[in-house]
Scaffold this active site. Structure first.
Site, PDB file in Angstrom:
ATOM      1  N   HIS A 107       0.785  -1.099  -0.024  1.00  0.00           N
ATOM      2  CA  HIS A 107       0.010   0.020   0.048  1.00  0.00           C
ATOM      3  C   HIS A 107       0.828   1.252  -0.052  1.00  0.00           C
ATOM      4  O   HIS A 107       1.973   1.169   0.606  1.00  0.00           O
ATOM      5  CB  HIS A 107      -0.877   0.015   1.239  1.00  0.00           C
ATOM      6  N   ASN A 109       0.292   5.747  -0.134  1.00  0.00           N
ATOM      7  CA  ASN A 109      -0.541   6.846  -0.139  1.00  0.00           C
ATOM      8  C   ASN A 109       0.324   8.133   0.096  1.00  0.00           C
ATOM      9  O   ASN A 109       1.105   8.185   1.061  1.00  0.00           O
ATOM     10  CB  ASN A 109      -1.877   6.856   0.863  1.00  0.00           C
ATOM     11  N   HIS A 177      -7.972  -4.635  17.541  1.00  0.00           N
ATOM     12  CA  HIS A 177      -8.971  -5.687  18.008  1.00  0.00           C
ATOM     13  C   HIS A 177      -8.228  -7.157  17.959  1.00  0.00           C
ATOM     14  O   HIS A 177      -8.678  -8.061  18.461  1.00  0.00           O
ATOM     15  CB  HIS A 177     -10.294  -5.612  17.336  1.00  0.00           C
ATOM     16  N   GLY A 260     -17.790  12.474   0.777  1.00  0.00           N
ATOM     17  CA  GLY A 260     -18.734  12.347  -0.366  1.00  0.00           C
ATOM     18  C   GLY A 260     -17.706  11.774  -1.465  1.00  0.00           C
ATOM     19  O   GLY A 260     -18.145  12.096  -2.632  1.00  0.00           O
TER      20      GLY A 260
END
Length: 304
Positions: A107, A109, A177, A260
């Site tokens: 990944h 970004n 978690h 959005g």
């Protein structure tokens, strides 16, 4: 002086370079490109998704440039003083899911934010990074990956820039978690503006330019390793962790959805195939157990 057009041109050029490199390596990739606009808001982007290759099962790299009258909650949670400001956000985001389980998922970004308010100076910052998620670990690959991450930081900030952003990456890409990291890390930084605009922009470019140098040699080295259904099943199981992180913890996913953004582009990071299995545990002494015992424990991969 902030030059939005310069950032945009760099990001579009990087998207082009990465797509071309992946297609050149994997001649079987099917490329789908979408130019999109942010309906009812401002801005848009260019999404490129490549699928069904001989090397890469799915690879997606997005460019987006969006703007609006106010920042979404995910962007102001740690910066409440920015609430109510208009904003611009530009960035590239990519995720590559290989076919061979011995090739790691990755990944990257890189992004720029600017928040403005009449009568006040604009508030701006850069963020991003890259990280590696192996299914079967190789210490030489981990070392090489972090050598390139350190090289991307050379000449920026102080002598501890790599160490600081490596630690931040280990802490950020952590599944609370599950009480385990997503992979072997790399670099992660955010809210970067203290070096001045020119140096911060140059650092963003250094991170972007080092990505292919870090990832492609690992892909080339591992993609010809033969594998069986056992390795494939483990890969699909571990992909579940990737999905969990992106949907539960990732701030970029939250920002895109809350602002959005285009849902299809935001969720292109998810793998095409994945599986979960109740309370699965690797058998001691297996390569699968080694991933947990060695590679999913943050450590100094560059130590002598």
């Amino acid at each position: 002086m902030i030059e939005i057009d310069g950032i945009k041109q760099y990001l579009l050029s990087l998207q082009e370079r990465i797509c071309n490199a992946l297609i050149q390596l994997d001649g079987g990739l099917e490329l789908k490109e979408d130019e999109w606009e942010r309906e009812g808001a401002g801005g848009g982007g260019r999404s490129r998704v490549m699928r069904n290759g001989k090397v890469f099962e799915q690879a997606g790299i997005n460019f987006s440039h969006v703007h609006g009258d106010s920042l979404p909650p995910s962007a102001t949670a740690h910066r409440p003083e920015l609430a109510g400001r208009s904003f611009q956000a530009l960035g590239n985001s990519l995720v590559i899911h290989p076919l061979n389980p011995y090739v790691p998922t990755t990944h990257m970004n890189i992004r720029f934010f600017m928040a403005e308010k009449e009568g006040s100076d604009p508030v701006w910052w850069f963020g991003g990074g890259f990280d590696l998620t192996p299914y079967y670990g190789f210490e030489e690959d981990a070392r090489y990956w972090h050598e390139k991450a350190k090289a991307a930081c050379a000449g920026f900030g102080g002598d501890d820039t790599y160490e600081k952003y490596k630690k931040w990456c280990d802490e950020y890409f952590y599944l609370k978690h599950r009480e385990e990291p997503r992979g072997i890390g790399g670099l992660f930084y955010d809210d970067l503006n203290e070096w001045g605009y020119d140096s911060c922009f140059a650092f963003m470019q250094s991170v972007g330019d080092h990505f292919l140098k870090a990832y492609l040699p690992i892909v080339i080295k591992r993609t010809e390793i033969s594998y069986s259904e056992r390795e494939r099943e483990f890969q699909l199981y571990r992909r579940g962790r990737y999905v969990e992180f992106n949907l539960i913890h990732d701030r970029g996913t939250l920002f895109g959805l809350q602002s959005g953004g285009r849902t299809e582009s935001i969720l292109m990071s998810l793998p095409p195939l994945v599986r979960w299995e109740y309370n699965w545990q690797p058998r001691p002494g297996t390569p699968e157990a080694e991933l947990y015992d060695v590679f999913l424990k943050p450590q100094d991969w560059l130590k002598d």
